[in-house]
Scaffold this motif. Structure first.
Motif, PDB file in Angstrom:
ATOM      1  N   GLN A 211      10.102 -10.646  -0.151  1.00  0.00           N
ATOM      2  CA  GLN A 211      11.143  -9.619  -0.251  1.00  0.00           C
ATOM      3  C   GLN A 211      10.609  -8.248   0.155  1.00  0.00           C
ATOM      4  O   GLN A 211      11.293  -7.476   0.836  1.00  0.00           O
ATOM      5  CB  GLN A 211      11.683  -9.572  -1.680  1.00  0.00           C
ATOM      6  CG  GLN A 211      12.518 -10.779  -2.069  1.00  0.00           C
ATOM      7  CD  GLN A 211      12.938 -10.748  -3.524  1.00  0.00           C
ATOM      8  OE1 GLN A 211      12.448  -9.951  -4.326  1.00  0.00           O
ATOM      9  NE2 GLN A 211      13.859 -11.641  -3.899  1.00  0.00           N
ATOM     10  N   ALA A 212       9.372  -7.940  -0.235  1.00  0.00           N
ATOM     11  CA  ALA A 212       8.770  -6.656   0.129  1.00  0.00           C
ATOM     12  C   ALA A 212       8.594  -6.547   1.636  1.00  0.00           C
ATOM     13  O   ALA A 212       8.831  -5.481   2.226  1.00  0.00           O
ATOM     14  CB  ALA A 212       7.428  -6.487  -0.572  1.00  0.00           C
ATOM     15  N   LEU A 213       8.213  -7.640   2.275  1.00  0.00           N
ATOM     16  CA  LEU A 213       8.043  -7.621   3.730  1.00  0.00           C
ATOM     17  C   LEU A 213       9.390  -7.517   4.436  1.00  0.00           C
ATOM     18  O   LEU A 213       9.515  -6.841   5.466  1.00  0.00           O
ATOM     19  CB  LEU A 213       7.300  -8.884   4.179  1.00  0.00           C
ATOM     20  CG  LEU A 213       5.827  -8.976   3.743  1.00  0.00           C
ATOM     21  CD1 LEU A 213       5.256 -10.346   4.105  1.00  0.00           C
ATOM     22  CD2 LEU A 213       5.002  -7.865   4.390  1.00  0.00           C
ATOM     23  N   GLU A 214      10.400  -8.162   3.883  1.00  0.00           N
ATOM     24  CA  GLU A 214      11.732  -8.106   4.492  1.00  0.00           C
ATOM     25  C   GLU A 214      12.335  -6.706   4.418  1.00  0.00           C
ATOM     26  O   GLU A 214      13.036  -6.272   5.337  1.00  0.00           O
ATOM     27  CB  GLU A 214      12.661  -9.103   3.805  1.00  0.00           C
ATOM     28  CG  GLU A 214      12.336 -10.556   4.110  1.00  0.00           C
ATOM     29  CD  GLU A 214      13.189 -11.515   3.299  1.00  0.00           C
ATOM     30  OE1 GLU A 214      14.061 -11.020   2.526  1.00  0.00           O
ATOM     31  OE2 GLU A 214      13.002 -12.745   3.419  1.00  0.00           O
ATOM     32  N   THR A 215      12.061  -6.000   3.330  1.00  0.00           N
ATOM     33  CA  THR A 215      12.612  -4.645   3.174  1.00  0.00           C
ATOM     34  C   THR A 215      11.811  -3.604   3.953  1.00  0.00           C
ATOM     35  O   THR A 215      12.212  -2.438   4.012  1.00  0.00           O
ATOM     36  CB  THR A 215      12.626  -4.246   1.690  1.00  0.00           C
ATOM     37  OG1 THR A 215      11.298  -4.334   1.147  1.00  0.00           O
ATOM     38  CG2 THR A 215      13.550  -5.157   0.901  1.00  0.00           C
ATOM     39  N   GLY A 216      10.682  -4.016   4.536  1.00  0.00           N
ATOM     40  CA  GLY A 216       9.885  -3.087   5.331  1.00  0.00           C
ATOM     41  C   GLY A 216       9.173  -2.036   4.514  1.00  0.00           C
ATOM     42  O   GLY A 216       9.002  -0.892   4.961  1.00  0.00           O
ATOM     43  N   LEU A 217       8.760  -2.398   3.313  1.00  0.00           N
ATOM     44  CA  LEU A 217       8.052  -1.455   2.449  1.00  0.00           C
ATOM     45  C   LEU A 217       6.797  -0.968   3.149  1.00  0.00           C
ATOM     46  O   LEU A 217       5.993  -1.748   3.660  1.00  0.00           O
ATOM     47  CB  LEU A 217       7.683  -2.133   1.129  1.00  0.00           C
ATOM     48  CG  LEU A 217       7.089  -1.248   0.045  1.00  0.00           C
ATOM     49  CD1 LEU A 217       8.115  -0.217  -0.423  1.00  0.00           C
ATOM     50  CD2 LEU A 217       6.610  -2.092  -1.138  1.00  0.00           C
ATOM     51  N   LYS A 218       6.614   0.349   3.166  1.00  0.00           N
ATOM     52  CA  LYS A 218       5.496   0.949   3.891  1.00  0.00           C
ATOM     53  C   LYS A 218       4.166   0.590   3.248  1.00  0.00           C
ATOM     54  O   LYS A 218       3.995   0.670   2.044  1.00  0.00           O
ATOM     55  CB  LYS A 218       5.651   2.470   3.925  1.00  0.00           C
ATOM     56  CG  LYS A 218       4.605   3.167   4.797  1.00  0.00           C
ATOM     57  CD  LYS A 218       4.842   4.664   4.832  1.00  0.00           C
ATOM     58  CE  LYS A 218       3.789   5.355   5.682  1.00  0.00           C
ATOM     59  NZ  LYS A 218       3.994   6.833   5.703  1.00  0.00           N
ATOM     60  N   GLU A 219       3.220   0.168   4.102  1.00  0.00           N
ATOM     61  CA  GLU A 219       1.886  -0.166   3.620  1.00  0.00           C
ATOM     62  C   GLU A 219       1.063   1.109   3.428  1.00  0.00           C
ATOM     63  O   GLU A 219       1.334   2.143   4.050  1.00  0.00           O
ATOM     64  CB  GLU A 219       1.180  -1.078   4.631  1.00  0.00           C
ATOM     65  CG  GLU A 219       1.873  -2.400   4.857  1.00  0.00           C
ATOM     66  CD  GLU A 219       1.380  -3.490   3.913  1.00  0.00           C
ATOM     67  OE1 GLU A 219       0.183  -3.501   3.571  1.00  0.00           O
ATOM     68  OE2 GLU A 219       2.205  -4.328   3.524  1.00  0.00           O
ATOM     69  N   PRO A 220       0.052   1.070   2.552  1.00  0.00           N
ATOM     70  CA  PRO A 220      -0.828   2.239   2.390  1.00  0.00           C
ATOM     71  C   PRO A 220      -1.512   2.603   3.696  1.00  0.00           C
ATOM     72  O   PRO A 220      -1.718   1.759   4.571  1.00  0.00           O
ATOM     73  CB  PRO A 220      -1.838   1.773   1.342  1.00  0.00           C
ATOM     74  CG  PRO A 220      -1.116   0.710   0.588  1.00  0.00           C
ATOM     75  CD  PRO A 220      -0.252   0.012   1.597  1.00  0.00           C
ATOM     76  N   SER A 221      -1.875   3.857   3.822  1.00  0.00           N
ATOM     77  CA  SER A 221      -2.487   4.350   5.053  1.00  0.00           C
ATOM     78  C   SER A 221      -3.924   3.859   5.184  1.00  0.00           C
ATOM     79  O   SER A 221      -4.548   3.417   4.223  1.00  0.00           O
ATOM     80  CB  SER A 221      -2.468   5.880   5.072  1.00  0.00           C
ATOM     81  OG  SER A 221      -3.156   6.397   3.949  1.00  0.00           O
ATOM     82  N   VAL A 222      -4.432   3.962   6.404  1.00  0.00           N
ATOM     83  CA  VAL A 222      -5.793   3.527   6.699  1.00  0.00           C
ATOM     84  C   VAL A 222      -6.782   4.502   6.059  1.00  0.00           C
ATOM     85  O   VAL A 222      -6.537   5.708   5.990  1.00  0.00           O
ATOM     86  CB  VAL A 222      -6.007   3.454   8.226  1.00  0.00           C
ATOM     87  CG1 VAL A 222      -7.442   3.086   8.558  1.00  0.00           C
ATOM     88  CG2 VAL A 222      -5.034   2.457   8.834  1.00  0.00           C
ATOM     89  N   MET A 223      -7.892   3.987   5.611  1.00  0.00           N
ATOM     90  CA  MET A 223      -8.922   4.801   4.992  1.00  0.00           C
ATOM     91  C   MET A 223      -9.470   5.812   5.996  1.00  0.00           C
ATOM     92  O   MET A 223      -9.711   5.485   7.159  1.00  0.00           O
ATOM     93  CB  MET A 223     -10.062   3.914   4.489  1.00  0.00           C
ATOM     94  CG  MET A 223     -11.164   4.664   3.761  1.00  0.00           C
ATOM     95  SD  MET A 223     -12.546   3.593   3.333  1.00  0.00           S
ATOM     96  CE  MET A 223     -11.768   2.453   2.214  1.00  0.00           C
ATOM     97  N   PRO A 224      -9.684   7.069   5.591  1.00  0.00           N
ATOM     98  CA  PRO A 224     -10.273   8.066   6.496  1.00  0.00           C
ATOM     99  C   PRO A 224     -11.635   7.601   6.991  1.00  0.00           C
ATOM    100  O   PRO A 224     -12.463   7.140   6.195  1.00  0.00           O
ATOM    101  CB  PRO A 224     -10.391   9.315   5.608  1.00  0.00           C
ATOM    102  CG  PRO A 224      -9.401   9.119   4.515  1.00  0.00           C
ATOM    103  CD  PRO A 224      -9.348   7.636   4.274  1.00  0.00           C
ATOM    104  N   PRO A 225     -11.912   7.702   8.284  1.00  0.00           N
ATOM    105  CA  PRO A 225     -13.211   7.238   8.829  1.00  0.00           C
ATOM    106  C   PRO A 225     -14.411   7.896   8.151  1.00  0.00           C
ATOM    107  O   PRO A 225     -15.459   7.278   7.997  1.00  0.00           O
ATOM    108  CB  PRO A 225     -13.123   7.631  10.308  1.00  0.00           C
ATOM    109  CG  PRO A 225     -11.661   7.686  10.598  1.00  0.00           C
ATOM    110  CD  PRO A 225     -11.011   8.181   9.346  1.00  0.00           C
ATOM    111  N   SER A 226     -14.251   9.149   7.724  1.00  0.00           N
ATOM    112  CA  SER A 226     -15.376   9.854   7.107  1.00  0.00           C
ATOM    113  C   SER A 226     -15.760   9.285   5.744  1.00  0.00           C
ATOM    114  O   SER A 226     -16.831   9.600   5.217  1.00  0.00           O
ATOM    115  CB  SER A 226     -15.029  11.337   6.949  1.00  0.00           C
ATOM    116  OG  SER A 226     -13.904  11.499   6.098  1.00  0.00           O
ATOM    117  N   LEU A 227     -14.906   8.429   5.178  1.00  0.00           N
ATOM    118  CA  LEU A 227     -15.173   7.882   3.851  1.00  0.00           C
ATOM    119  C   LEU A 227     -15.434   6.381   3.866  1.00  0.00           C
ATOM    120  O   LEU A 227     -15.467   5.747   2.823  1.00  0.00           O
ATOM    121  CB  LEU A 227     -13.996   8.192   2.911  1.00  0.00           C
ATOM    122  CG  LEU A 227     -13.797   9.673   2.574  1.00  0.00           C
ATOM    123  CD1 LEU A 227     -12.537   9.865   1.742  1.00  0.00           C
ATOM    124  CD2 LEU A 227     -15.006  10.230   1.831  1.00  0.00           C
TER     125      LEU A 227
END
Length: 395
Positions: A211-227
């Motif tokens: 259901q979460a994938l069907e609703t297009g729930l936004k995934e968390p952002s990519v980790m900053p390269p510096s970290l």
């Protein structure tokens, strides 16, 4: 001269969180080394207190970069791999585990987490205990609990790749952290290697992920390269509240630095057992809030200060208090206090001229200063594992 730090430390879940907590962002209000220099303790505003291993600590897991295939390595989970067999628990630990199970069934999840943590402190290689704490953390739902549950379930799977419940908890943790694509892949990898489990909770979780994938729930952002090379925490201490001032300390305490102490917005000093991460005592020490807690370098004294106009030096006592001295109040309803503080951090709204003298979160209970965890809980451990029965100002 290099301007790059030698090491970077941060709780892993803060690197990919989609949004911070209301109007405030987590920030470190204090950091200090232990006497060996190997460990670094940091108190975070709007968050918990964290312990890091300076050299040799585990790197933060770059969750957004995972595909699901890596969790856990499927090569070790084949039908021919040896079955996991845990060390038998001693009688005292069995009682702790049973009490944790009882509290879990009663939906008192913080108490269950505390008891499972005490068990894990004694048996860190027990996959069942790690898995039990993982689901208790997911149910408790404090800040950072979802990520802590992911870490516990991952550790359980490194010990026992066949543990179906650990697979389920890991997938559930990913789903609740909004990594639904990874969770979906991980679930299908698990089914391919282990088959479809006959567990209604597995079917329910699969439906939620779909259901979460069907609703297009936004995934968390990519980790900053510096970290990407940041070091994740070794231990976590929760229960206090750190939102109203930006100078709250946390420090090591005890002759072997076996305790952690920190100030809090609710007038109190909090004391945790270092290795088990469990809250052992809470003391009322100020009329408004406690900012600073400093142990004496050679004597069993603890200095504290807050918004009162005095600095107080506290001393432990096991004998009755002499007439004319005022003991620091140790409160026994630790779980309730900790839970209320987590709610306070979530509900706090920074407004200009807001008064700091809000109503007390719990009554100050005089008289009974027995340990918060009954003595049978630490059977087989030295008496030094308990906090002092009480504390009193030094005259």
């Amino acid at each position: 001269e290099s301007t790059e730090p030698a090491f970077k430390f941060t709780p892993g879940h803060l690197l990919y969180q989609k949004r911070f907590y209301g109007y405030l962002s987590p920030s470190v209000t204090w950091c200090t080394f232990d006497h060996t220099g190997r460990y670094l303790l940091c108190n975070m505003g709007v968050e918990q207190t964290y312990l890091y291993e300076v050299s040799g600590g585990c790197k933060v897991i770059d969750l957004p970069a995972l595909t699901g295939e890596e969790l856990p390595p499927t090569d070790s989970a084949g039908s021919n791999s040896p079955k996991y067999k845990s060390r038998p628990l001693d009688s005292a630990t069995k009682r702790l585990k049973e009490r944790g199970n009882t509290f879990f069934k009663m939906k008192e999840f913080d108490k269950a987490v505390v008891l499972y943590s005490q068990c894990i402190d004694r048996y860190p290689d027990n996959a069942i205990l790690l898995n039990n704490r993982a689901i208790a953390l997911l149910k408790r739902g404090w800040r950072g609990d979802k990520y802590a549950a992911f870490r516990d379930s991952s550790a359980a799977l490194q010990i026992d790749p066949h543990n179906t419940k650990a697979h389920l908890r890991q997938i559930q943790s990913l789903h609740e952290m909004d990594f639904n694509k990874i969770a979906w892949t991980k679930m299908n990898v698990f089914i391919a290697h282990h088959g479809q489990p006959s567990d209604p909770s597995f079917d329910s979780l699969k439906q939620k992920i779909d259901q979460a994938l069907e609703t297009g729930l936004k995934e968390p952002s990519v980790m900053p390269p510096s970290l990407l090379d940041a070091v994740d925490y070794t231990s976590r201490y929760a229960g206090h509240c750190n939102v109203k001032t930006d100078i709250k300390e946390a420090n090591f305490f005890g002759p072997r630095q076996e305790y952690i102490v920190a100030g809090s917005d609710d007038e109190r000093i909090f004391l945790w057992h270092r290795s088990s991460e469990t809250l052992r005592a809470v003391y009322t020490a100020d009329s408004m809030l406690v900012n600073c807690v400093q142990p004496h370098p050679t004597q069993p004294f603890l200095a504290s200060s807050g918004l009162d106009s005095v600095v107080k030096l506290w001393s432990p006592h096991d004998a009755p208090i002499h007439e004319g001295t005022q003991p620091i109040t140790q409160l026994q309803n630790l779980s309730d206090i900790a839970t209320q503080n987590q709610s306070l951090m979530s509900d706090w709204f920074p407004m200009p001229f807001m008064g700091l003298d809000y109503s007390r979160l719990a009554s100050e209970e005089e008289g009974d200063h027995s340990p918060a965890i009954p003595p049978e809980s630490c059977e087989g451990e030295p008496l030094a594992c308990y906090p002092y029965r009480g504390m009193t100002p030094v005259s």
